[in-house]
Write a protein that holds these residues in place. Structure first.
Motif, PDB file in Angstrom:
ATOM      1  N   GLY A   1      -6.187  20.392   2.793  1.00  0.00           N
ATOM      2  CA  GLY A   1      -5.407  21.043   1.745  1.00  0.00           C
ATOM      3  C   GLY A   1      -3.927  20.878   2.065  1.00  0.00           C
ATOM      4  N   LYS A   2      -3.066  21.105   1.051  1.00  0.00           N
ATOM      5  CA  LYS A   2      -1.607  20.940   1.292  1.00  0.00           C
ATOM      6  C   LYS A   2      -0.928  22.263   1.616  1.00  0.00           C
ATOM      7  N   LEU A   3      -1.380  23.341   0.975  1.00  0.00           N
ATOM      8  CA  LEU A   3      -0.646  24.602   1.071  1.00  0.00           C
ATOM      9  C   LEU A   3      -0.861  25.277   2.422  1.00  0.00           C
ATOM     10  N   ARG A   4       0.151  26.019   2.873  1.00  0.00           N
ATOM     11  CA  ARG A   4       0.108  26.639   4.204  1.00  0.00           C
ATOM     12  C   ARG A   4      -0.559  27.994   4.132  1.00  0.00           C
ATOM     13  N   LEU A   5      -1.459  28.287   5.047  1.00  0.00           N
ATOM     14  CA  LEU A   5      -2.255  29.512   5.027  1.00  0.00           C
ATOM     15  C   LEU A   5      -1.401  30.768   5.141  1.00  0.00           C
TER      16      LEU A   5
ATOM     17  N   ALA B   1       5.135  23.936  -8.412  1.00  0.00           N
ATOM     18  CA  ALA B   1       5.588  25.020  -7.525  1.00  0.00           C
ATOM     19  C   ALA B   1       4.533  26.114  -7.570  1.00  0.00           C
ATOM     20  N   LEU B   2       3.859  26.352  -6.428  1.00  0.00           N
ATOM     21  CA  LEU B   2       2.798  27.356  -6.369  1.00  0.00           C
ATOM     22  C   LEU B   2       3.267  28.684  -6.945  1.00  0.00           C
ATOM     23  N   VAL B   3       4.493  29.109  -6.573  1.00  0.00           N
ATOM     24  CA  VAL B   3       4.976  30.424  -6.990  1.00  0.00           C
ATOM     25  C   VAL B   3       5.039  30.520  -8.524  1.00  0.00           C
TER      26      VAL B   3
ATOM     27  N   PHE C   1       7.547  33.719   5.745  1.00  0.00           N
ATOM     28  CA  PHE C   1       8.002  33.389   4.402  1.00  0.00           C
ATOM     29  C   PHE C   1       8.163  31.902   4.170  1.00  0.00           C
ATOM     30  N   ASP C   2       8.019  31.545   2.898  1.00  0.00           N
ATOM     31  CA  ASP C   2       8.393  30.226   2.401  1.00  0.00           C
ATOM     32  C   ASP C   2       9.688  30.486   1.647  1.00  0.00           C
ATOM     33  N   PRO C   3      10.824  30.153   2.259  1.00  0.00           N
ATOM     34  CA  PRO C   3      12.104  30.588   1.661  1.00  0.00           C
ATOM     35  C   PRO C   3      12.345  30.027   0.265  1.00  0.00           C
ATOM     36  N   LEU C   4      11.913  28.769   0.028  1.00  0.00           N
ATOM     37  CA  LEU C   4      12.091  28.193  -1.307  1.00  0.00           C
ATOM     38  C   LEU C   4      10.913  27.289  -1.619  1.00  0.00           C
ATOM     39  N   ASP C   5       9.933  27.898  -2.270  1.00  0.00           N
ATOM     40  CA  ASP C   5       8.720  27.159  -2.637  1.00  0.00           C
ATOM     41  C   ASP C   5       8.988  26.284  -3.858  1.00  0.00           C
ATOM     42  N   GLY C   6       8.438  25.051  -3.825  1.00  0.00           N
ATOM     43  CA  GLY C   6       8.634  24.158  -4.957  1.00  0.00           C
ATOM     44  C   GLY C   6      10.001  23.501  -4.932  1.00  0.00           C
ATOM     45  N   SER C   7      10.551  23.335  -3.718  1.00  0.00           N
ATOM     46  CA  SER C   7      11.941  22.852  -3.653  1.00  0.00           C
ATOM     47  C   SER C   7      12.115  21.471  -4.263  1.00  0.00           C
TER      48      SER C   7
ATOM     49  N   ILE D   1      -3.663  22.525 -11.739  1.00  0.00           N
ATOM     50  CA  ILE D   1      -4.082  21.633 -10.643  1.00  0.00           C
ATOM     51  C   ILE D   1      -3.357  20.318 -10.884  1.00  0.00           C
ATOM     52  N   ASN D   2      -3.005  19.598  -9.814  1.00  0.00           N
ATOM     53  CA  ASN D   2      -2.346  18.301 -10.023  1.00  0.00           C
ATOM     54  C   ASN D   2      -3.432  17.255 -10.274  1.00  0.00           C
ATOM     55  N   GLU D   3      -3.731  17.046 -11.554  1.00  0.00           N
ATOM     56  CA  GLU D   3      -4.850  16.175 -11.937  1.00  0.00           C
ATOM     57  C   GLU D   3      -4.612  14.707 -11.615  1.00  0.00           C
ATOM     58  N   ALA D   4      -3.387  14.388 -11.207  1.00  0.00           N
ATOM     59  CA  ALA D   4      -3.099  12.997 -10.814  1.00  0.00           C
ATOM     60  C   ALA D   4      -3.957  12.613  -9.606  1.00  0.00           C
ATOM     61  N   TYR D   5      -4.447  13.642  -8.859  1.00  0.00           N
ATOM     62  CA  TYR D   5      -5.261  13.381  -7.665  1.00  0.00           C
ATOM     63  C   TYR D   5      -6.755  13.473  -7.991  1.00  0.00           C
ATOM     64  N   TYR D   6      -7.093  13.474  -9.289  1.00  0.00           N
ATOM     65  CA  TYR D   6      -8.474  13.701  -9.730  1.00  0.00           C
ATOM     66  C   TYR D   6      -9.481  12.908  -8.884  1.00  0.00           C
TER      67      TYR D   6
ATOM     68  N   SER E   1       9.103  31.043   9.420  1.00  0.00           N
ATOM     69  CA  SER E   1       9.442  30.418   8.153  1.00  0.00           C
ATOM     70  C   SER E   1       8.835  29.025   8.044  1.00  0.00           C
ATOM     71  N   GLU E   2       8.568  28.601   6.807  1.00  0.00           N
ATOM     72  CA  GLU E   2       8.099  27.229   6.572  1.00  0.00           C
ATOM     73  C   GLU E   2       9.092  26.237   7.156  1.00  0.00           C
ATOM     74  N   GLU E   3      10.375  26.613   7.173  1.00  0.00           N
ATOM     75  CA  GLU E   3      11.427  25.674   7.595  1.00  0.00           C
ATOM     76  C   GLU E   3      11.662  25.638   9.103  1.00  0.00           C
TER      77      GLU E   3
ATOM     78  N   ALA F   1      -5.709  25.666  -8.519  1.00  0.00           N
ATOM     79  CA  ALA F   1      -6.393  25.070  -7.372  1.00  0.00           C
ATOM     80  C   ALA F   1      -5.547  23.959  -6.764  1.00  0.00           C
ATOM     81  N   TYR F   2      -5.506  23.931  -5.444  1.00  0.00           N
ATOM     82  CA  TYR F   2      -4.981  22.787  -4.698  1.00  0.00           C
ATOM     83  C   TYR F   2      -6.038  22.459  -3.650  1.00  0.00           C
ATOM     84  N   PRO F   3      -7.007  21.582  -4.030  1.00  0.00           N
ATOM     85  CA  PRO F   3      -8.121  21.274  -3.104  1.00  0.00           C
ATOM     86  C   PRO F   3      -7.694  20.341  -1.979  1.00  0.00           C
TER      87      PRO F   3
HETATM   88  P1  FBP Z   1       6.963  23.613  -0.723  1.00  0.00           P
HETATM   89  O1  FBP Z   1       7.797  23.140  -1.826  1.00  0.00           O
HETATM   90  O2  FBP Z   1       7.299  24.967  -0.263  1.00  0.00           O
HETATM   91  O3  FBP Z   1       6.826  22.638   0.399  1.00  0.00           O
HETATM   92  O4  FBP Z   1       5.476  23.839  -1.354  1.00  0.00           O
HETATM   93  C1  FBP Z   1       4.577  22.968  -1.590  1.00  0.00           C
HETATM   94  C2  FBP Z   1       4.405  22.710  -3.090  1.00  0.00           C
HETATM   95  O5  FBP Z   1       5.596  22.362  -3.681  1.00  0.00           O
HETATM   96  C3  FBP Z   1       3.733  23.859  -3.853  1.00  0.00           C
HETATM   97  O6  FBP Z   1       4.620  24.813  -4.292  1.00  0.00           O
HETATM   98  C4  FBP Z   1       3.076  23.126  -5.014  1.00  0.00           C
HETATM   99  O7  FBP Z   1       1.972  23.819  -5.546  1.00  0.00           O
HETATM  100  C5  FBP Z   1       2.666  21.829  -4.362  1.00  0.00           C
HETATM  101  O8  FBP Z   1       3.482  21.638  -3.216  1.00  0.00           O
HETATM  102  C6  FBP Z   1       2.837  20.644  -5.273  1.00  0.00           C
HETATM  103  O9  FBP Z   1       2.332  19.536  -4.590  1.00  0.00           O
HETATM  104  P2  FBP Z   1       2.146  18.119  -5.332  1.00  0.00           P
HETATM  105  O10 FBP Z   1       3.509  17.601  -5.548  1.00  0.00           O
HETATM  106  O11 FBP Z   1       1.323  17.314  -4.368  1.00  0.00           O
HETATM  107  O12 FBP Z   1       1.414  18.399  -6.588  1.00  0.00           O
END
Ligand code: FBP
Length: 317
Positions: free
Chosen positions: A257-261, A231-233, A112-118, A200-205, A91-93, A247-249
């Motif tokens: 990158g931030k997301l887990r493979l 939240a990716l999901v 699993f990522d039990p709660l994505d976008g927490s 995409i989070n354009e704040a990181y442009y 688990s991610e946790e 995209a999350y470059p």
């Molecule tokens: P977790 O919440 O499972 O840690 O996931 C990471 C996440 O929240 C993604 O779901 C989302 O796409 C990304 O981080 C958002 O990141 P940021 O706040 O840097 O845009």
């Protein structure tokens, strides 16, 4: 024909495939869907019960663990723990994988990522659960490339609760009907439409590689609209329904990158490819990457195949 619940759909799907006709695989997947129904109930009561806010713990990623993260993690461990055919859960946790069953019976690995976008919980924005299933019969444990996945899926807890899954026979979507407490078939064999939407989070442009900056500049003249849920999901679900590209470059803060493979990018990539789309790290297909660590990160570019190709052309110049 009657109501097609996810459990019925899984069993009917699996009975068509000799390797999974034994029902073991269905029993496992039904464990995941049960856990997600229980998590859905927790999420729905988030603002009412004492389950919002942080636990005071920090996970291996340096993130504050939310109470709902913890609850969702325990629910999945419980529902998978007594299945009898799960060898390893990761688990991610949790810092390390948990070995449940050493022997042959423990055929499957569930990541699993039990709660994505927490980070969205306290503001009642969409969150989700993401899962990936691997088979240990080939001798592998948790560190197998995405192309070895035997199933993947997610549940988004949004305006409605929707589950999408694949076992390599297309992507199928179900909506939770609270009146009967079951996920009911909504769409079969979903394909990603072409849509002028980017997430995409354009704040990181300024922090993005030049190719991404050039692509984003180009979209401004192409009538694209932006949608980003944090939240990716939720962003991936919107993409499966409305099309486009997510995209999350790599960035300065997350050079890999931030997301887990293993429990974010791989399951999303399996679903995207099964829905006619593409998923890469900007260069190579996500599902071809050989993992070396449980929580390793990757850049992620996923969406309608031609739109991913367009971004890749900008990245290649
Ligand atoms: P977790 O919440 O499972 O840690 O996931 C990471 C996440 O929240 C993604 O779901 C989302 O796409 C990304 O981080 C958002 O990141 P940021 O706040 O840097 O845009």
């Amino acid at each position: 024909m009657g109501v097609i619940t996810i459990d019925r759909h899984i069993i009917e799907q699996q009975s068509k495939i000799p390797t999974t006709a034994s029902g073991q695989f269905s029993w496992l997947l039904c464990g995941i869907t049960l856990a997600c129904r229980m998590i859905a109930s927790h999420v729905r009561h988030a603002g009412l019960a004492d389950i919002v806010g942080a636990t005071g713990e920090t996970n291996i990623h340096g993130e504050e663990v939310q109470k709902l993260d913890d609850a969702a993690n325990r629910i999945l461990q419980e529902c998978l723990g007594y299945r009898g055919n799960v060898g390893i859960i990761a688990s991610e946790e949790d810092d390390e994988p948990i070995v449940i069953e050493e022997g042959e019976d423990g055929r499957y690995v569930v990541l699993f990522d039990p709660l994505d976008g927490s980070g969205n919980i306290d503001s009642a924005m969409p969150v989700g659960t993401i899962f990936s299933v691997l088979d240990r019969q080939g001798g592998g444990g948790a560190l197998q490339p995405g192309c070895q996945q035997v199933a993947a899926g997610y549940v988004v807890y949004g305006s409605s609760t929707v589950l999408a899954y694949t076992t390599g026979e297309g992507v199928h979507m179900f909506t939770l009907d609270p009146s009967i407490g079951a996920f009911v078939l909504a769409r079969e064999r979903v394909t990603i439409p072409e849509g002028k939407v980017y997430s995409i989070n354009e704040a990181y442009y300024r922090d993005f590689p030049k190719g991404y900056r050039d692509w984003l500049d180009w979209t401004k003249g192409e009538g694209y609209k932006a949608r980003f849920h944090g939240a990716l999901v939720a962003d991936f679900h919107r993409l499966l329904v409305d099309g486009g590209v997510f995209a999350y470059p790599e960035t300065g803060k997350h050079p890999k990158g931030k997301l887990r493979l293993l429990y974010e990018a791989n399951p999303v990539a399996f679903l995207a490819e099964q829905a006619g789309g593409k998923a890469t790290d900007g260069e190579v297909p996500i599902m071809s990457k050989r993992p070396t660590a449980l929580h390793e990160r990757t850049p992620l570019l996923v969406g309608h195949a031609s739109q991913v190709d367009t971004v890749q052309r900008f990245l290649a110049t």
